[in-house]
Design a protein around this motif. Sequence first.
Motif, PDB file in Angstrom:
ATOM      1  N   SER A  65     -48.214  74.749 -56.574  1.00 15.88           N
ATOM      2  CA  SER A  65     -47.530  76.010 -56.302  1.00 15.88           C
ATOM      3  C   SER A  65     -46.023  75.823 -56.180  1.00 15.88           C
ATOM      4  O   SER A  65     -45.261  76.762 -56.406  1.00 15.88           O
ATOM      5  N   SER A  66     -45.581  74.606 -55.831  1.00 12.42           N
ATOM      6  CA  SER A  66     -44.148  74.344 -55.698  1.00 12.42           C
ATOM      7  C   SER A  66     -43.897  72.839 -55.701  1.00 12.42           C
ATOM      8  O   SER A  66     -44.818  72.041 -55.492  1.00 12.42           O
ATOM      9  N   LEU A  67     -42.653  72.477 -55.901  1.00  9.49           N
ATOM     10  CA  LEU A  67     -42.271  71.074 -55.818  1.00  9.49           C
ATOM     11  C   LEU A  67     -42.517  70.541 -54.405  1.00  9.49           C
ATOM     12  O   LEU A  67     -42.937  69.397 -54.235  1.00  9.49           O
ATOM     13  N   GLU A  68     -42.301  71.372 -53.408  1.00  7.68           N
ATOM     14  CA  GLU A  68     -42.495  70.945 -52.020  1.00  7.68           C
ATOM     15  C   GLU A  68     -43.944  70.565 -51.727  1.00  7.68           C
ATOM     16  O   GLU A  68     -44.190  69.549 -51.071  1.00  7.68           O
ATOM     17  N   THR A  69     -44.901  71.356 -52.218  1.00  8.61           N
ATOM     18  CA  THR A  69     -46.304  71.025 -51.951  1.00  8.61           C
ATOM     19  C   THR A  69     -46.709  69.763 -52.702  1.00  8.61           C
ATOM     20  O   THR A  69     -47.458  68.938 -52.180  1.00  8.61           O
ATOM     21  N   ARG A  70     -46.180  69.569 -53.888  1.00 12.64           N
ATOM     22  CA  ARG A  70     -46.484  68.353 -54.640  1.00 12.64           C
ATOM     23  C   ARG A  70     -45.853  67.142 -53.970  1.00 12.64           C
ATOM     24  O   ARG A  70     -46.461  66.078 -53.879  1.00 12.64           O
ATOM     25  N   THR A  71     -44.643  67.275 -53.476  1.00 17.26           N
ATOM     26  CA  THR A  71     -43.976  66.165 -52.788  1.00 17.26           C
ATOM     27  C   THR A  71     -44.749  65.781 -51.532  1.00 17.26           C
ATOM     28  O   THR A  71     -44.971  64.596 -51.267  1.00 17.26           O
ATOM     29  N   ARG A  72     -45.177  66.777 -50.768  1.00 21.28           N
ATOM     30  CA  ARG A  72     -45.983  66.512 -49.562  1.00 21.28           C
ATOM     31  C   ARG A  72     -47.265  65.765 -49.946  1.00 21.28           C
ATOM     32  O   ARG A  72     -47.647  64.799 -49.307  1.00 21.28           O
ATOM     33  N   HIS A  73     -47.905  66.213 -51.011  1.00 22.93           N
ATOM     34  CA  HIS A  73     -49.121  65.557 -51.510  1.00 22.93           C
ATOM     35  C   HIS A  73     -48.818  64.102 -51.860  1.00 22.93           C
ATOM     36  O   HIS A  73     -49.513  63.189 -51.423  1.00 22.93           O
ATOM     37  N   HIS A  74     -47.797  63.870 -52.646  1.00 22.84           N
ATOM     38  CA  HIS A  74     -47.514  62.537 -53.171  1.00 22.84           C
ATOM     39  C   HIS A  74     -47.030  61.570 -52.097  1.00 22.84           C
ATOM     40  O   HIS A  74     -47.332  60.380 -52.150  1.00 22.84           O
ATOM     41  N   GLU A  75     -46.299  62.066 -51.118  1.00 23.03           N
ATOM     42  CA  GLU A  75     -45.707  61.185 -50.119  1.00 23.03           C
ATOM     43  C   GLU A  75     -46.503  61.054 -48.829  1.00 23.03           C
ATOM     44  O   GLU A  75     -46.302  60.092 -48.086  1.00 23.03           O
ATOM     45  N   HIS A  76     -47.404  62.028 -48.540  1.00 23.19           N
ATOM     46  CA  HIS A  76     -48.045  62.024 -47.224  1.00 23.19           C
ATOM     47  C   HIS A  76     -49.571  62.079 -47.235  1.00 23.19           C
ATOM     48  O   HIS A  76     -50.179  61.858 -46.188  1.00 23.19           O
ATOM     49  N   SER A  77     -50.194  62.373 -48.347  1.00 21.70           N
ATOM     50  CA  SER A  77     -51.655  62.475 -48.371  1.00 21.70           C
ATOM     51  C   SER A  77     -52.284  61.099 -48.198  1.00 21.70           C
ATOM     52  O   SER A  77     -51.932  60.158 -48.925  1.00 21.70           O
ATOM     53  N   PRO A  78     -53.220  60.965 -47.260  1.00 19.98           N
ATOM     54  CA  PRO A  78     -53.837  59.655 -47.022  1.00 19.98           C
ATOM     55  C   PRO A  78     -54.517  59.075 -48.255  1.00 19.98           C
ATOM     56  O   PRO A  78     -54.436  57.868 -48.487  1.00 19.98           O
ATOM     57  N   HIS A  79     -55.176  59.906 -49.062  1.00 19.71           N
ATOM     58  CA  HIS A  79     -55.875  59.385 -50.241  1.00 19.71           C
ATOM     59  C   HIS A  79     -54.894  58.864 -51.288  1.00 19.71           C
ATOM     60  O   HIS A  79     -55.171  57.879 -51.961  1.00 19.71           O
ATOM     61  N   VAL A  80     -53.732  59.492 -51.408  1.00 23.62           N
ATOM     62  CA  VAL A  80     -52.715  59.010 -52.355  1.00 23.62           C
ATOM     63  C   VAL A  80     -52.096  57.719 -51.826  1.00 23.62           C
ATOM     64  O   VAL A  80     -51.907  56.755 -52.577  1.00 23.62           O
ATOM     65  N   GLN A  81     -51.803  57.683 -50.544  1.00 24.72           N
ATOM     66  CA  GLN A  81     -51.230  56.477 -49.950  1.00 24.72           C
ATOM     67  C   GLN A  81     -52.206  55.300 -50.078  1.00 24.72           C
ATOM     68  O   GLN A  81     -51.792  54.174 -50.396  1.00 24.72           O
ATOM     69  N   TYR A  82     -53.490  55.569 -49.857  1.00 24.63           N
ATOM     70  CA  TYR A  82     -54.499  54.520 -49.995  1.00 24.63           C
ATOM     71  C   TYR A  82     -54.545  54.007 -51.438  1.00 24.63           C
ATOM     72  O   TYR A  82     -54.609  52.804 -51.683  1.00 24.63           O
ATOM     73  N   PHE A  83     -54.504  54.933 -52.396  1.00 26.03           N
ATOM     74  CA  PHE A  83     -54.538  54.524 -53.797  1.00 26.03           C
ATOM     75  C   PHE A  83     -53.328  53.665 -54.146  1.00 26.03           C
ATOM     76  O   PHE A  83     -53.459  52.637 -54.806  1.00 26.03           O
ATOM     77  N   HIS A  84     -52.151  54.074 -53.704  1.00 26.09           N
ATOM     78  CA  HIS A  84     -50.945  53.299 -54.019  1.00 26.09           C
ATOM     79  C   HIS A  84     -51.009  51.900 -53.406  1.00 26.09           C
ATOM     80  O   HIS A  84     -50.535  50.936 -54.018  1.00 26.09           O
ATOM     81  N   ALA A  85     -51.611  51.784 -52.239  1.00 30.23           N
ATOM     82  CA  ALA A  85     -51.698  50.484 -51.564  1.00 30.23           C
ATOM     83  C   ALA A  85     -52.811  49.611 -52.134  1.00 30.23           C
ATOM     84  O   ALA A  85     -52.720  48.382 -52.068  1.00 30.23           O
ATOM     85  N   ASN A  86     -53.854  50.215 -52.714  1.00 33.43           N
ATOM     86  CA  ASN A  86     -55.030  49.455 -53.138  1.00 33.43           C
ATOM     87  C   ASN A  86     -55.416  49.665 -54.597  1.00 33.43           C
ATOM     88  O   ASN A  86     -55.575  48.700 -55.338  1.00 33.43           O
ATOM     89  N   GLY A  87     -55.599  50.903 -55.005  1.00 34.31           N
ATOM     90  CA  GLY A  87     -56.080  51.204 -56.351  1.00 34.31           C
ATOM     91  C   GLY A  87     -55.119  50.841 -57.457  1.00 34.31           C
ATOM     92  O   GLY A  87     -55.536  50.565 -58.587  1.00 34.31           O
ATOM     93  N   MET A  88     -53.822  50.818 -57.164  1.00 35.04           N
ATOM     94  CA  MET A  88     -52.843  50.456 -58.187  1.00 35.04           C
ATOM     95  C   MET A  88     -53.044  49.025 -58.674  1.00 35.04           C
ATOM     96  O   MET A  88     -52.552  48.664 -59.743  1.00 35.04           O
TER      97      MET A  88
END
Length: 98
Positions: free
Chosen positions: A59-82
């Motif tokens: 819906s906006s750049l802000e919601t995507r930024t919040r998703h990319h920088e703060h969502s636990p599942h994204v953070q977990y993927f960046h730390a492990n799945g990458m």
Amino acid sequence: MSELFIVVSLKAKAGKEDELRRDLSVVAEASRREEGSIRYELLGDQDEPGRFVFVEEWSSLETRTRHHEHSPHVQYFHANGMNNVEKAEFAHLLKRVV
């Protein structure tokens, strides 16, 4: 409201295709439930197994930024799945033209 579209392609390391598919599926399912997520699709290349493409609409750049920088599942993927990613082939942030 300013919609944002994103297309990202990731290539799995050889022999890690199934692991990456599993990890990306978890990210996609959780991301669909986030505030501001309009569309969050995980697609696999028909001709080259191990290439995965996300098609996202926010819906906006802000919601995507919040998703990319703060969502636990994204953070977990960046730390492990990458670890299963050979390379990020492209990431495009797009806006609607028509």
